[in-house]
Motif scaffolding. Sequence first.
Motif, short mmCIF file in Angstrom:
data_model
loop_
_atom_site.label_atom_id
_atom_site.label_comp_id
_atom_site.label_asym_id
_atom_site.label_seq_id
_atom_site.Cartn_x
_atom_site.Cartn_y
_atom_site.Cartn_z
N PRO A 48 0.80 -1.24 0.00
CA PRO A 48 0.00 0.00 0.00
C PRO A 48 0.83 1.28 0.00
O PRO A 48 0.39 2.30 -0.53
CB PRO A 48 -0.83 -0.10 1.28
CG PRO A 48 -0.85 -1.55 1.62
CD PRO A 48 0.45 -2.12 1.11
N GLN A 49 2.03 1.25 0.58
CA GLN A 49 2.84 2.46 0.65
C GLN A 49 3.65 2.71 -0.63
O GLN A 49 4.26 3.75 -0.78
CB GLN A 49 3.78 2.42 1.86
CG GLN A 49 4.92 1.45 1.75
CD GLN A 49 4.59 0.05 2.21
OE1 GLN A 49 3.44 -0.30 2.39
NE2 GLN A 49 5.61 -0.78 2.38
N THR A 87 -6.71 -6.66 0.74
CA THR A 87 -5.57 -6.62 1.66
C THR A 87 -5.64 -7.82 2.59
O THR A 87 -6.45 -8.73 2.39
CB THR A 87 -5.59 -5.31 2.47
OG1 THR A 87 -6.83 -5.23 3.18
CG2 THR A 87 -5.45 -4.09 1.58
N GLY A 88 -4.81 -7.82 3.60
CA GLY A 88 -4.87 -8.84 4.65
C GLY A 88 -4.32 -10.19 4.21
O GLY A 88 -3.42 -10.28 3.37
N ASP A 89 -4.88 -11.25 4.81
CA ASP A 89 -4.39 -12.61 4.59
C ASP A 89 -4.46 -13.03 3.13
O ASP A 89 -3.59 -13.74 2.63
CB ASP A 89 -5.16 -13.61 5.45
CG ASP A 89 -4.88 -13.45 6.94
OD1 ASP A 89 -3.85 -12.83 7.29
OD2 ASP A 89 -5.69 -13.94 7.75
N GLU A 90 -5.52 -12.59 2.44
CA GLU A 90 -5.67 -12.98 1.03
C GLU A 90 -4.54 -12.39 0.17
O GLU A 90 -3.98 -13.07 -0.70
CB GLU A 90 -7.03 -12.55 0.49
CG GLU A 90 -7.32 -13.06 -0.90
CD GLU A 90 -8.72 -12.72 -1.39
OE1 GLU A 90 -8.93 -12.79 -2.61
OE2 GLU A 90 -9.60 -12.39 -0.57
N ALA A 91 -4.20 -11.14 0.41
CA ALA A 91 -3.11 -10.50 -0.34
C ALA A 91 -1.77 -11.13 0.01
O ALA A 91 -0.91 -11.32 -0.85
CB ALA A 91 -3.08 -9.00 -0.07
N PRO A 113 4.88 -2.92 7.33
CA PRO A 113 3.83 -3.01 8.36
C PRO A 113 2.42 -2.89 7.79
O PRO A 113 1.46 -3.33 8.44
CB PRO A 113 4.15 -1.85 9.31
CG PRO A 113 5.01 -0.92 8.53
CD PRO A 113 5.74 -1.76 7.52
N GLN A 114 2.26 -2.33 6.59
CA GLN A 114 0.94 -2.21 5.99
C GLN A 114 0.54 -3.47 5.21
O GLN A 114 -0.56 -3.54 4.68
CB GLN A 114 0.87 -0.98 5.08
CG GLN A 114 1.05 0.32 5.83
CD GLN A 114 1.01 1.51 4.89
OE1 GLN A 114 0.56 1.42 3.76
NE2 GLN A 114 1.48 2.64 5.37
N GLY A 115 1.45 -4.44 5.13
CA GLY A 115 1.14 -5.69 4.45
C GLY A 115 1.17 -5.56 2.95
O GLY A 115 1.91 -4.76 2.39
N ARG A 116 0.36 -6.37 2.29
CA ARG A 116 0.28 -6.41 0.83
C ARG A 116 -1.11 -5.99 0.38
O ARG A 116 -2.06 -6.00 1.17
CB ARG A 116 0.58 -7.81 0.30
CG ARG A 116 1.92 -8.40 0.68
CD ARG A 116 3.10 -7.73 0.07
NE ARG A 116 3.07 -7.69 -1.39
CZ ARG A 116 4.10 -7.30 -2.15
NH1 ARG A 116 5.23 -6.91 -1.59
NH2 ARG A 116 4.00 -7.27 -3.46
N ILE A 117 -1.23 -5.65 -0.91
CA ILE A 117 -2.51 -5.26 -1.49
C ILE A 117 -2.58 -5.83 -2.91
O ILE A 117 -1.60 -5.78 -3.64
CB ILE A 117 -2.70 -3.73 -1.48
CG1 ILE A 117 -4.09 -3.34 -1.96
CG2 ILE A 117 -1.61 -3.03 -2.26
CD1 ILE A 117 -4.40 -1.85 -1.76
N ILE A 118 -3.73 -6.38 -3.27
CA ILE A 118 -3.97 -6.86 -4.63
C ILE A 118 -4.78 -5.79 -5.35
O ILE A 118 -5.83 -5.37 -4.86
CB ILE A 118 -4.75 -8.18 -4.65
CG1 ILE A 118 -4.00 -9.28 -3.90
CG2 ILE A 118 -5.03 -8.61 -6.11
CD1 ILE A 118 -4.84 -10.54 -3.69
N LEU A 119 -4.28 -5.36 -6.50
CA LEU A 119 -5.03 -4.43 -7.36
C LEU A 119 -5.77 -5.27 -8.39
O LEU A 119 -5.16 -6.00 -9.16
CB LEU A 119 -4.08 -3.47 -8.06
CG LEU A 119 -3.09 -2.70 -7.18
CD1 LEU A 119 -2.17 -1.84 -8.04
CD2 LEU A 119 -3.82 -1.87 -6.14
N LYS A 120 -7.09 -5.19 -8.38
CA LYS A 120 -7.92 -5.93 -9.34
C LYS A 120 -8.27 -4.98 -10.48
O LYS A 120 -8.96 -3.98 -10.27
CB LYS A 120 -9.17 -6.47 -8.67
CG LYS A 120 -10.01 -7.35 -9.58
CD LYS A 120 -11.28 -7.83 -8.91
CE LYS A 120 -10.97 -9.01 -8.03
NZ LYS A 120 -12.21 -9.68 -7.55
N ILE A 121 -7.80 -5.30 -11.68
CA ILE A 121 -7.90 -4.41 -12.83
C ILE A 121 -8.89 -4.97 -13.84
O ILE A 121 -8.73 -6.09 -14.33
CB ILE A 121 -6.52 -4.22 -13.48
CG1 ILE A 121 -5.54 -3.64 -12.44
CG2 ILE A 121 -6.62 -3.34 -14.72
CD1 ILE A 121 -4.08 -3.78 -12.79
#
Length: 135
Positions: A48-49, A87-91, A113-121
Amino acid sequence: MPLDEDTVRLAKGKNLATVVTLMPGGQPQALLTWVDTDGEHVLVNTEPQRQRAKNVSQDPRVTVLIHSADNPYDWSEVRGHVVSTTTGDEARAHIDELSRKYNGTEYRNPIGPQGRIILKIAADKVNTPKSLGRR
């Protein structure tokens, strides 16, 4: 617009993609990255950052150019927009899945610390050599 079979094949394969987002001032930003698909959307996993995540939060338009690892004339350009993020466990599980696809192991790099994020396009337009009559 649905993804065509060539785009799905390329996104599911061990192929890299160039993801282009727009910086706050309008300048394009292009980064080479891992790519995936759920069959309907292109999926890009980031943090996310990172600048690309910040860019799409301001302007969801993106272009993803997926390059075949084996043939430079086998590619797909997806012009679209980010329709949702996860975000979260799925990402986190998704980045491990991508790392296994590309590296053969779970993701080993530190995760912020912000974890991961999936961008769905979602695709607004898809270009491939076949769609442009080049095959």
